[in-house]
Design an enzyme around this catalytic site. Structure first.
Site: not given
Length: 325
Positions: A300-301
């Protein structure tokens, strides 16, 4: 040795080994390679009586790059990217109310919605005097940024899309319980989403899908969780989970903006993201066939472990498409 002493010795060695012309060239090369680190300013603006914090760096007259963060983080997610852009670009990274260093008024007194966030970012950019900008949109930053684009389509000079959804294909199984909450709006279904603000969930967002977790600083989830744990903040986040439903009906308008305005676009997508999985990346090419797509082996990041890949791609894109020399 001090930096000055090392530089002096290098120049002295060059003088012994080279004629005067070569000496001048060597001096120029060393000076060019000794670029000073970017200075980041941590500022606030008052909008609707609410203190809105933002990071700002780079030349005031440079092309503007607006960095819009996701949940559960803040402008903190861009701390490592900003220096790689700030020599040439005027970088602005706000914290939405309820996130980061911005105020977090009681959710009964302040409307925590994506429409409101877009209005507040718009007001912030007006205070700063930014009339045109490229946008980095990630997670929550996508609906905030795309709503801003609908308000001022002529101001968008480019898009950097990182795990930021604008298509039905990007709302996978992870969203099913949240969709149940959208349909009912019940206290029971609201309470069922509370796990999303727990330490386990926060850490999961940073580590899930990452091949080498040792590259992810634990400071991330410690920092974010401390802010999530502020009194009343969980209610703010639950309001936003519910309001996210208002973004989905706007997807066709977002897509129309892509088709009509055709902003230069680069897409950098963590393919192992459970929240906004890879199927959300490819539909962009239906409406932006010239977009540059990069699928990264991360979660995600993506900036946390793929900055070394992403920063050169982003910088090259901006130099070619947004502010060519």
């Amino acid at each position: 040795m001090t930096k000055q002493l090392i530089l002096s010795l290098m120049l002295a060695g060059a003088a012994i080994a080279a004629p005067s012309g070569a000496m001048a060239a060597t001096t120029q090369q060393i000076t060019a390679s000794s670029t000073a680190p970017a200075t980041v300013h941590y500022r606030t603006a008052t909008i609707e009586g609410v203190k809105m914090a933002y990071r700002e760096a780079g030349p005031a007259d440079g092309p503007v790059v607006l960095l819009l963060h996701g949940f559960p983080t803040s402008s903190h997610m861009f701390r490592n990217l900003i220096p790689s852009l700030a020599d040439r670009y005027h970088v602005i990274a706000p914290d939405y109310p309820g996130f980061g260093e911005s105020d977090a008024p009681d959710h009964k007194q302040f409307a925590y919605s994506f429409a409101h966030y877009a209005d507040m970012v718009d007001a912030l950019m007006g205070q700063i005097g930014a009339q045109r900008y490229a946008m980095y949109v990630m997670d929550y930053g996508a609906p905030v940024g795309y709503r801003l684009a609908l308000k001022h389509p002529e101001r968008v000079s480019g898009l950097i899309v990182q795990n930021g959804n604008a298509y039905d294909e990007g709302l996978g199984a992870f969203w099913d319980p949240i969709k149940t909450y959208w349909k009912s709006g019940s206290a029971k279904d609201r309470a069922a989403q509370a796990w999303l603000v727990t330490p386990k969930a926060t850490k999961f967002q940073y580590t899930d899908g990452v091949r080498d977790v040792s590259r992810i600083s634990p400071d991330n989830w410690v920092h974010d969780q401390a802010l999530l744990d502020r009194p009343g903040n969980s209610e703010i986040q639950l309001d936003l989970f519910y309001d996210y439903r208002t973004n989905v009906p706007l997807y066709p308008q977002f897509q129309q903006f892509f088709r009509e305005r055709k902003p230069p676009t680069i897409i950098l997508w963590g393919k192992n993201d459970t929240i906004f999985p890879e199927p959300g990346a490819h539909p962009y090419l239906r409406d932006l066939p010239e977009a540059e797509l990069h699928i990264l082996d991360t979660g995600h990041f993506a900036l946390e472990d793929k900055l070394d890949e992403m920063a050169p791609l982003i910088r090259d894109f901006l130099d070619r498409k947004v502010a060519p020399r």
